[in-house]
Design an enzyme around this catalytic site. Structure first.
Site, short mmCIF file in Angstrom:
data_model
loop_
_atom_site.label_atom_id
_atom_site.label_comp_id
_atom_site.label_asym_id
_atom_site.label_seq_id
_atom_site.Cartn_x
_atom_site.Cartn_y
_atom_site.Cartn_z
N HIS A 178 0.82 -1.21 0.00
CA HIS A 178 0.00 0.00 0.00
C HIS A 178 0.86 1.26 0.00
O HIS A 178 1.99 1.23 0.42
CB HIS A 178 -0.94 -0.02 1.20
CG HIS A 178 -1.62 -1.34 1.33
ND1 HIS A 178 -2.65 -1.71 0.51
CD2 HIS A 178 -1.36 -2.39 2.12
CE1 HIS A 178 -3.01 -2.93 0.81
NE2 HIS A 178 -2.25 -3.37 1.79
N HIS A 217 13.22 8.31 3.68
CA HIS A 217 12.24 7.85 4.66
C HIS A 217 12.64 8.34 6.04
O HIS A 217 13.82 8.42 6.36
CB HIS A 217 12.18 6.31 4.65
CG HIS A 217 10.94 5.79 5.29
ND1 HIS A 217 10.84 5.60 6.65
CD2 HIS A 217 9.75 5.43 4.77
CE1 HIS A 217 9.64 5.13 6.93
NE2 HIS A 217 8.95 5.02 5.81
N ASP A 268 6.43 4.09 -1.77
CA ASP A 268 5.51 4.87 -2.60
C ASP A 268 5.96 5.00 -4.04
O ASP A 268 5.15 5.18 -4.94
CB ASP A 268 5.35 6.28 -2.03
CG ASP A 268 4.45 6.28 -0.82
OD1 ASP A 268 3.47 5.52 -0.84
OD2 ASP A 268 4.74 7.02 0.13
N1 COA Z 1 14.49 14.28 -2.71
C1 COA Z 1 15.56 15.10 -2.65
N2 COA Z 1 16.24 15.32 -1.51
C2 COA Z 1 15.81 14.70 -0.40
C3 COA Z 1 14.70 13.83 -0.40
C4 COA Z 1 14.04 13.64 -1.62
N3 COA Z 1 12.98 12.83 -1.71
N4 COA Z 1 14.51 13.34 0.84
C5 COA Z 1 15.46 13.88 1.62
N5 COA Z 1 16.24 14.70 0.87
C6 COA Z 1 17.38 15.48 1.34
C7 COA Z 1 16.87 16.71 2.08
O1 COA Z 1 16.70 17.81 1.22
C8 COA Z 1 17.94 16.93 3.10
O2 COA Z 1 19.03 17.59 2.48
P1 COA Z 1 19.82 18.71 3.27
O3 COA Z 1 20.42 18.01 4.46
O4 COA Z 1 20.79 19.22 2.25
O5 COA Z 1 18.78 19.72 3.69
C9 COA Z 1 18.40 15.52 3.45
O6 COA Z 1 18.06 14.71 2.30
C10 COA Z 1 17.69 14.98 4.68
O7 COA Z 1 16.30 15.20 4.48
P2 COA Z 1 15.23 15.28 5.63
O8 COA Z 1 13.98 15.86 5.06
O9 COA Z 1 15.81 15.90 6.85
O10 COA Z 1 15.04 13.76 5.91
P3 COA Z 1 13.96 13.20 6.80
O11 COA Z 1 14.48 11.89 7.23
O12 COA Z 1 13.54 14.15 7.83
O13 COA Z 1 12.71 13.11 5.80
C11 COA Z 1 11.11 12.33 4.31
C12 COA Z 1 12.13 11.96 5.39
C13 COA Z 1 10.36 11.07 3.93
C14 COA Z 1 10.13 13.36 4.86
C15 COA Z 1 11.87 12.93 3.10
O14 COA Z 1 12.82 12.00 2.64
C16 COA Z 1 10.92 13.32 1.97
O15 COA Z 1 10.37 14.41 2.00
N6 COA Z 1 10.76 12.44 0.95
C17 COA Z 1 9.86 12.71 -0.15
C18 COA Z 1 8.41 12.43 0.25
C19 COA Z 1 8.11 10.97 0.32
O16 COA Z 1 8.48 10.20 -0.56
N7 COA Z 1 7.39 10.59 1.37
C20 COA Z 1 6.92 9.22 1.55
C21 COA Z 1 7.66 8.55 2.65
S1 COA Z 1 7.13 6.85 2.80
#
Ligand code: COA
Length: 331
Positions: A178, A217, A268
């Site tokens: 899912h 993630h 996803d």
């Molecule tokens: N694309 C590009 N860069 C990404 C990224 C992505 N999907 N996910 C993380 N990064 C980068 C961030 O910009 C950050 O870079 P920086 O340190 O230069 O600012 C670094 O990786 C860490 O990101 P951060 O957002 O702090 O990681 P997190 O562990 O808090 O976030 C998510 C996790 C899932 C929120 C994040 O990876 C994301 O937004 N992914 C896209 C949305 C998604 O697919 N969500 C479904 C999850 S099941």
């Protein structure tokens, strides 16, 4: 004042309870449901088997399985009052909001009361979700009022046939597959019409500091254990459909993300193409994810009720020690 970095900000990594249901990102364990590896469940179990195992504590034997499947089938019916409400929800509404309204109305019509029948409640919610979303979708988009009590033996088969109006040959997704940010991932992938375009396009997006949906993630740090299962399904479904372009573009995006950012695809990402190949409209991706998750969410609710404590996290105070009142005229 220099900003203090908080350990566990956003409640990350904080333990607020016990669960026997699943491990998420636990070192050495991978993702398991009641101890079963998701890889094994996805390969061998039906959705109904996994739901039963989550909600009733053990894998069903044949007669339990037959009885459970029949029970879920009997819960597919929607009350007339709920159908009326769904008919009034505008076509432009996001299907996630429709699910919220539909489940809320169902709760008004069939209140749970005390917790003594919570398994029945969980099963009813689980079985009604596909009916709610497909009833609204077919009514608002095609002007048809459908009968949600179908003969399909599985929830997957029922969902696909009600949504698309035909019985999908590839009918049932087996196992707990899912999605979530998959809608946004789809929007990115479908922009590209070749691997080369995808390669250049993603590099450009990264250069513009855009986030690529479907990567990274919050809990998993090296890989999302669900990804390889979903990816294999996306590949297979692409081949069955006779047009693997979307899958190939997805693979290219994944390669660029690994090379350029060392980021892995989460579940996803390949769900976008897999769902698309199943004929599911993009706005229905997240509700489909919700339908599957309902089994785990309701199991979690029951678990928390068994050890009922209000979840009430605190915050570390970083404001001024003492503020002196100043009359308005002197500010
Ligand atoms: N694309 C590009 N860069 C990404 C990224 C992505 N999907 N996910 C993380 N990064 C980068 C961030 O910009 C950050 O870079 P920086 O340190 O230069 O600012 C670094 O990786 C860490 O990101 P951060 O957002 O702090 O990681 P997190 O562990 O808090 O976030 C998510 C996790 C899932 C929120 C994040 O990876 C994301 O937004 N992914 C896209 C949305 C998604 O697919 N969500 C479904 C999850 S099941």
């Amino acid at each position: 004042m220099a900003e203090k970095k908080l350990e566990g900000a956003g409640l990350r990594g904080q333990v607020a309870g016990h669960t026997a249901l699943s491990t998420v990102g636990k070192a050495g364990k991978g993702l398991t449901y009641r101890g079963y590896a998701i890889e094994e469940l996805a390969e061998k179990a039906t959705f109904e088997e996994v739901a039963y195992m989550l909600l009733y504590g053990h894998l069903p034997n044949q007669s339990e399985y037959d009885e459970y499947s029949a029970k879920l089938k009997s819960y597919r019916r929607l009350p007339d009052e709920l159908k009326e409400v769904l008919q009034r929800v505008p076509k432009s509404t996001h299907p996630m909001d429709v699910l919220r309204t539909g489940s809320s109305m169902l709760g008004n019509l069939e209140p749970e009361g005390d917790f003594s029948n919570q398994n029945e409640t969980a099963d009813r919610i689980l079985a009604a979700m596909p009916s709610i979303i497909t009833y609204w979708y077919r009514f608002s988009h095609q002007g048809e009022t459908i009968e949600t009590e179908t003969d399909h033996p599985t929830m997957g088969g029922q969902f696909l046939s009600l949504l698309t109006g035909e019985t999908g040959a590839i009918g049932t997704l087996r196992g707990p597959l899912h999605g979530g940010a998959n809608e946004a991932a789809m929007e990115t992938i479908e922009k590209f019409s070749s691997r080369e375009e995808a390669n250049q396009g993603i590099k450009k997006m990264l250069a513009n500091k855009e986030k690529i949906m479907g990567f990274g993630h919050a809990v998993y740090s090296n890989e999302d254990p669900r990804n390889k299962i979903v990816k294999a399904w996306a590949k297979k479904l692409g081949e069955l459909s006779g047009d693997s372009l979307l899958y190939e573009v997805s693979e290219e995006v994944e390669t660029v993300m690994t090379e350029e950012k060392d980021l892995f695809a989460n579940t996803d990402f390949y769900m976008a193409s897999a769902y698309h190949y199943l004929g599911i409209p993009t706005p229905i991706f997240t509700p489909l994810f919700v339908i599957g998750r309902t089994s785990g969410w309701t199991a979690n609710v029951m678990e928390q009720r068994a050890d009922n404590r209000i979840i009430r996290p605190s915050e570390e105070y970083t404001g001024p020690d003492k503020s002196e009142w100043v009359d308005m005229a002197d500010r």
